[in-house]
Write a protein that holds these residues in place. Structure first.
Motif, PDB file in Angstrom:
ATOM      1  N   LYS A 195       0.828  -1.211   0.000  1.00 31.97           N
ATOM      2  CA  LYS A 195       0.000   0.000   0.000  1.00 31.97           C
ATOM      3  C   LYS A 195       0.863   1.261   0.000  1.00 31.97           C
ATOM      4  O   LYS A 195       0.501   2.269  -0.619  1.00 31.97           O
ATOM      5  CB  LYS A 195      -0.953   0.015   1.197  1.00 31.97           C
ATOM      6  CG  LYS A 195      -2.131   0.967   1.012  1.00 31.97           C
ATOM      7  CD  LYS A 195      -3.254   0.694   1.988  1.00 31.97           C
ATOM      8  CE  LYS A 195      -4.480   1.524   1.654  1.00 31.97           C
ATOM      9  NZ  LYS A 195      -5.623   1.233   2.548  1.00 31.97           N
ATOM     10  N   THR A 196       2.003   1.225   0.649  1.00 31.95           N
ATOM     11  CA  THR A 196       2.914   2.362   0.616  1.00 31.95           C
ATOM     12  C   THR A 196       3.420   2.581  -0.803  1.00 31.95           C
ATOM     13  O   THR A 196       3.498   3.722  -1.283  1.00 31.95           O
ATOM     14  CB  THR A 196       4.093   2.132   1.571  1.00 31.95           C
ATOM     15  OG1 THR A 196       3.604   2.054   2.914  1.00 31.95           O
ATOM     16  CG2 THR A 196       5.109   3.267   1.477  1.00 31.95           C
ATOM     17  N   ALA A 197       3.764   1.498  -1.489  1.00 32.15           N
ATOM     18  CA  ALA A 197       4.219   1.616  -2.873  1.00 32.15           C
ATOM     19  C   ALA A 197       3.120   2.196  -3.767  1.00 32.15           C
ATOM     20  O   ALA A 197       3.388   3.049  -4.617  1.00 32.15           O
ATOM     21  CB  ALA A 197       4.666   0.255  -3.396  1.00 32.15           C
ATOM     22  N   GLU A 198       1.883   1.742  -3.559  1.00 31.52           N
ATOM     23  CA  GLU A 198       0.759   2.283  -4.334  1.00 31.52           C
ATOM     24  C   GLU A 198       0.619   3.787  -4.108  1.00 31.52           C
ATOM     25  O   GLU A 198       0.463   4.564  -5.046  1.00 31.52           O
ATOM     26  CB  GLU A 198      -0.546   1.592  -3.914  1.00 31.52           C
ATOM     27  CG  GLU A 198      -0.663   0.137  -4.318  1.00 31.52           C
ATOM     28  CD  GLU A 198      -1.905  -0.521  -3.725  1.00 31.52           C
ATOM     29  OE1 GLU A 198      -2.541  -1.314  -4.430  1.00 31.52           O
ATOM     30  OE2 GLU A 198      -2.227  -0.236  -2.556  1.00 31.52           O
ATOM     31  N   MET A 199       0.683   4.191  -2.850  1.00 34.44           N
ATOM     32  CA  MET A 199       0.459   5.584  -2.495  1.00 34.44           C
ATOM     33  C   MET A 199       1.582   6.485  -2.988  1.00 34.44           C
ATOM     34  O   MET A 199       1.328   7.581  -3.498  1.00 34.44           O
ATOM     35  CB  MET A 199       0.311   5.713  -0.979  1.00 34.44           C
ATOM     36  CG  MET A 199      -0.097   7.103  -0.509  1.00 34.44           C
ATOM     37  SD  MET A 199      -1.754   7.562  -1.099  1.00 34.44           S
ATOM     38  CE  MET A 199      -2.045   9.054  -0.143  1.00 34.44           C
ATOM     39  N   THR A 200       2.821   6.049  -2.861  1.00 35.14           N
ATOM     40  CA  THR A 200       3.930   6.933  -3.228  1.00 35.14           C
ATOM     41  C   THR A 200       3.881   7.298  -4.703  1.00 35.14           C
ATOM     42  O   THR A 200       4.132   8.452  -5.062  1.00 35.14           O
ATOM     43  CB  THR A 200       5.288   6.290  -2.900  1.00 35.14           C
ATOM     44  OG1 THR A 200       5.350   4.970  -3.460  1.00 35.14           O
ATOM     45  CG2 THR A 200       5.500   6.198  -1.403  1.00 35.14           C
ATOM     46  N   LYS A 201       3.564   6.344  -5.575  1.00 36.29           N
ATOM     47  CA  LYS A 201       3.523   6.650  -7.006  1.00 36.29           C
ATOM     48  C   LYS A 201       2.430   7.666  -7.314  1.00 36.29           C
ATOM     49  O   LYS A 201       2.639   8.628  -8.068  1.00 36.29           O
ATOM     50  CB  LYS A 201       3.294   5.370  -7.818  1.00 36.29           C
ATOM     51  CG  LYS A 201       3.088   5.606  -9.307  1.00 36.29           C
ATOM     52  CD  LYS A 201       4.276   6.347  -9.941  1.00 36.29           C
ATOM     53  CE  LYS A 201       3.959   6.830 -11.349  1.00 36.29           C
ATOM     54  NZ  LYS A 201       3.751   5.761 -12.306  1.00 36.29           N
ATOM     55  N   VAL A 202       1.255   7.485  -6.749  1.00 36.85           N
ATOM     56  CA  VAL A 202       0.154   8.415  -7.003  1.00 36.85           C
ATOM     57  C   VAL A 202       0.472   9.794  -6.421  1.00 36.85           C
ATOM     58  O   VAL A 202       0.182  10.825  -7.039  1.00 36.85           O
ATOM     59  CB  VAL A 202      -1.166   7.864  -6.413  1.00 36.85           C
ATOM     60  CG1 VAL A 202      -2.289   8.871  -6.566  1.00 36.85           C
ATOM     61  CG2 VAL A 202      -1.551   6.552  -7.105  1.00 36.85           C
ATOM     62  N   VAL A 203       1.093   9.823  -5.268  1.00 33.87           N
ATOM     63  CA  VAL A 203       1.443  11.097  -4.622  1.00 33.87           C
ATOM     64  C   VAL A 203       2.467  11.859  -5.458  1.00 33.87           C
ATOM     65  O   VAL A 203       2.387  13.087  -5.596  1.00 33.87           O
ATOM     66  CB  VAL A 203       1.966  10.858  -3.188  1.00 33.87           C
ATOM     67  CG1 VAL A 203       2.633  12.108  -2.635  1.00 33.87           C
ATOM     68  CG2 VAL A 203       0.810  10.449  -2.283  1.00 33.87           C
ATOM     69  N   GLU A 204       3.443  11.164  -6.024  1.00 30.79           N
ATOM     70  CA  GLU A 204       4.450  11.828  -6.856  1.00 30.79           C
ATOM     71  C   GLU A 204       3.791  12.596  -8.011  1.00 30.79           C
ATOM     72  O   GLU A 204       4.110  13.768  -8.262  1.00 30.79           O
ATOM     73  CB  GLU A 204       5.424  10.789  -7.422  1.00 30.79           C
ATOM     74  CG  GLU A 204       6.368  10.207  -6.387  1.00 30.79           C
ATOM     75  CD  GLU A 204       7.076   8.948  -6.878  1.00 30.79           C
ATOM     76  OE1 GLU A 204       7.822   8.352  -6.092  1.00 30.79           O
ATOM     77  OE2 GLU A 204       6.874   8.566  -8.052  1.00 30.79           O
ATOM     78  N   ASN A 205       2.876  11.937  -8.699  1.00 33.85           N
ATOM     79  CA  ASN A 205       2.221  12.592  -9.833  1.00 33.85           C
ATOM     80  C   ASN A 205       1.227  13.650  -9.387  1.00 33.85           C
ATOM     81  O   ASN A 205       1.014  14.644 -10.076  1.00 33.85           O
ATOM     82  CB  ASN A 205       1.543  11.543 -10.713  1.00 33.85           C
ATOM     83  CG  ASN A 205       2.546  10.756 -11.536  1.00 33.85           C
ATOM     84  OD1 ASN A 205       3.601  11.261 -11.886  1.00 33.85           O
ATOM     85  ND2 ASN A 205       2.227   9.513 -11.827  1.00 33.85           N
ATOM     86  N   THR A 206       0.621  13.438  -8.220  1.00 33.75           N
ATOM     87  CA  THR A 206      -0.309  14.435  -7.697  1.00 33.75           C
ATOM     88  C   THR A 206       0.419  15.712  -7.308  1.00 33.75           C
ATOM     89  O   THR A 206      -0.064  16.826  -7.551  1.00 33.75           O
ATOM     90  CB  THR A 206      -1.077  13.868  -6.483  1.00 33.75           C
ATOM     91  OG1 THR A 206      -1.798  12.698  -6.890  1.00 33.75           O
ATOM     92  CG2 THR A 206      -2.049  14.891  -5.923  1.00 33.75           C
ATOM     93  N   PHE A 207       1.595  15.578  -6.707  1.00 35.01           N
ATOM     94  CA  PHE A 207       2.402  16.751  -6.362  1.00 35.01           C
ATOM     95  C   PHE A 207       2.674  17.595  -7.595  1.00 35.01           C
ATOM     96  O   PHE A 207       2.541  18.825  -7.578  1.00 35.01           O
ATOM     97  CB  PHE A 207       3.720  16.308  -5.719  1.00 35.01           C
ATOM     98  CG  PHE A 207       4.698  17.424  -5.510  1.00 35.01           C
ATOM     99  CD1 PHE A 207       4.574  18.289  -4.433  1.00 35.01           C
ATOM    100  CD2 PHE A 207       5.743  17.631  -6.400  1.00 35.01           C
ATOM    101  CE1 PHE A 207       5.467  19.330  -4.240  1.00 35.01           C
ATOM    102  CE2 PHE A 207       6.640  18.669  -6.225  1.00 35.01           C
ATOM    103  CZ  PHE A 207       6.499  19.524  -5.140  1.00 35.01           C
ATOM    104  N   ARG A 208       3.053  16.961  -8.687  1.00 35.86           N
ATOM    105  CA  ARG A 208       3.358  17.692  -9.910  1.00 35.86           C
ATOM    106  C   ARG A 208       2.092  18.326 -10.491  1.00 35.86           C
ATOM    107  O   ARG A 208       2.122  19.452 -11.002  1.00 35.86           O
ATOM    108  CB  ARG A 208       4.017  16.755 -10.926  1.00 35.86           C
ATOM    109  CG  ARG A 208       5.385  16.254 -10.466  1.00 35.86           C
ATOM    110  CD  ARG A 208       5.976  15.256 -11.431  1.00 35.86           C
ATOM    111  NE  ARG A 208       6.243  15.878 -12.722  1.00 35.86           N
ATOM    112  CZ  ARG A 208       6.337  15.203 -13.856  1.00 35.86           C
ATOM    113  NH1 ARG A 208       6.141  13.903 -13.871  1.00 35.86           N
ATOM    114  NH2 ARG A 208       6.605  15.843 -14.986  1.00 35.86           N
ATOM    115  N   ALA A 209       0.975  17.604 -10.422  1.00 39.59           N
ATOM    116  CA  ALA A 209      -0.282  18.145 -10.951  1.00 39.59           C
ATOM    117  C   ALA A 209      -0.700  19.398 -10.204  1.00 39.59           C
ATOM    118  O   ALA A 209      -1.152  20.386 -10.810  1.00 39.59           O
ATOM    119  CB  ALA A 209      -1.385  17.092 -10.880  1.00 39.59           C
ATOM    120  N   VAL A 210      -0.565  19.395  -8.880  1.00 42.04           N
ATOM    121  CA  VAL A 210      -0.934  20.555  -8.071  1.00 42.04           C
ATOM    122  C   VAL A 210      -0.006  21.725  -8.372  1.00 42.04           C
ATOM    123  O   VAL A 210      -0.456  22.885  -8.486  1.00 42.04           O
ATOM    124  CB  VAL A 210      -0.910  20.191  -6.567  1.00 42.04           C
ATOM    125  CG1 VAL A 210      -1.089  21.440  -5.705  1.00 42.04           C
ATOM    126  CG2 VAL A 210      -1.993  19.164  -6.246  1.00 42.04           C
TER     127      VAL A 210
END
Length: 406
Positions: A195-210
């Protein structure tokens, strides 16, 4: 032997990289024509360094098939779209791939999901798929999530050098997968839980989107009050703790424009900033379209037939059109009136939209106004050809007088 499932923008480079570094690899895809093309010795998309990597992999013995292989390790890299209404992930492609793997997998096989998924996807969809097929997790089948971290245009380099994350239930299995990726990956590889691996990838792209949404909103504020957003961002970024990205005509590709919606879909009451940022980015092509009309009026250009959009891909120097801002802009215009905007992209050889050109000179000859939607190297090298045209530069790449910006 590793069976790589899905030979698209991520799966194919991964399979080639593994094979060229000594791993026995079979690439599998349901697309018969795609597999046929690969077996005939041709790559299926343009990417810097991919053809050379392909030849290295062929010499190392990689093969391609539409059949799933009986082996002890699988890497699944298939699409993970989202439902545009609920914003939740559509895991159906991954589920179908896992179901097909389970029919042939040997006992104790490791199934690695490379596809980007929302946090909890493995728990909600993939584990039940394995259990419902009658397999015991942890003995018959091992699940791992190893999200990709590469970008079109620089895939080969980033596969070699980017850090990676391996999410596994069992540290021993995680390290076993780590050893496979270590055959080529020179970056740091972190082993953690799924679950940490799932979250980190989505968070990386979300940071850039914001961050992109913030830049796009700044551009709108500065346009409203006649300020230079690029100069402001340049000065602000001199601060050691500030790194504002550049505004643009929108966000495309299958990462930044998609992955943050997974969080919005799963945590709707907790993602106000993310939700609004995605809406800002999604409306940027409309904003550019309005700028086109404003500039047409200002320059007495009456007919959209005399306006050309340069670029169809979602980013520079690739042939990837997924979620392209140009396609979004054309779709938006179609909602209001028939689009007669001319379009040209040096990387797109087939006809995909109306009024599409395949020669830069012919394209420029038939327009009075050019809108630079994509900053391909080609246009940077041919700026002399657009002198005398009305120019809307959506990327601030042209240092010429009288150029318009978003």
């Amino acid at each position: 032997m590793v069976n790589v499932i899905g030979l698209g923008y991520i799966g194919l480079p991964t399979a080639l990289m593994l094979a060229s570094h000594g791993v026995d690899v079979v690439g599998t895809d349901y697309n018969i024509e795609l597999v046929k093309t690969l077996n005939e010795g041709h790559t299926t998309f343009k990417e810097k360094g991919l053809d050379d990597l392909f030849q290295d992999a062929l010499q190392s013995g990689i093969t391609f098939s539409t059949d799933y292989q009986a082996t002890d390790m699988y890497i699944i890299s298939v699409p993970t779209p989202y439902d545009k209404f609920s914003k939740k992930i559509d895991a159906s492609y991954v589920i179908k791939a896992v179901e097909s793997v389970l029919k042939v997998a040997t006992k104790g096989a490791i199934i690695v999901i490379e596809s980007t998924v929302s946090p909890g996807t493995m728990e909600k969809f993939i584990r039940p798929t394995v259990l419902n097929a009658g397999y015991e997790l942890g003995s018959d089948i091992h699940l791992v999530h190893a999200p990709e971290r590469i970008i079109p245009g620089n895939m080969v380099y980033e596969l070699l050098h980017n850090n990676r994350t391996i999410g596994a239930d069992d540290e021993f299995i995680g390290n076993k997968v780590k050893n496979i990726y270590s055959s080529f990956c020179q970056g740091e590889i972190t082993v953690t839980d799924i679950k940490t691996a799932e979250m980190t990838k989505v968070v990386e792209n979300t940071f850039r989107a914001v961050n992109i949404a913030f830049a796009n909103e700044l551009a709108r504020i500065c346009r409203h009050d006649n300020m230079d957003v690029y100069e402001i961002i340049k000065i602000c970024n001199m601060h050691p703790r500030v790194n504002i990205l550049q505004p643009g005509p929108g966000v495309g590709g299958h990462c930044i424009s998609v992955d943050p919606w997974f969080l919005v879909g799963d945590y709707p009451s907790l993602t106000n900033v993310i939700n609004q940022s995605m809406k800002t980015n999604d409306t940027q092509p409309d904003y550019v379209l309005n700028r086109i009309y404003e500039i047409m009026n200002e320059n007495d250009i009456k007919d959209t037939k005399r306006v050309g959009l340069y670029g169809l891909t979602y980013k520079e120097n690739v042939d990837d059109m997924r979620e392209s801002p140009t396609l979004q802009l054309l779709e938006s215009q179609h909602k209001h009136l028939a689009s007669e905007l001319k379009v040209y992209d040096p990387f797109i050889s087939s006809d995909v939209v109306e009024y599409q050109y395949h020669d830069l000179d012919e394209f420029l000859k038939d327009i009075d106004m050019i809108v630079i939607m994509v900053k391909h190297d080609e246009i940077k090298q041919n700026l002399d050809k657009i002198k005398g045209k009305v120019v809307l530069d959506c990327h601030n790449i042209i240092n010429l007088p009288d150029v318009y910006h978003i």
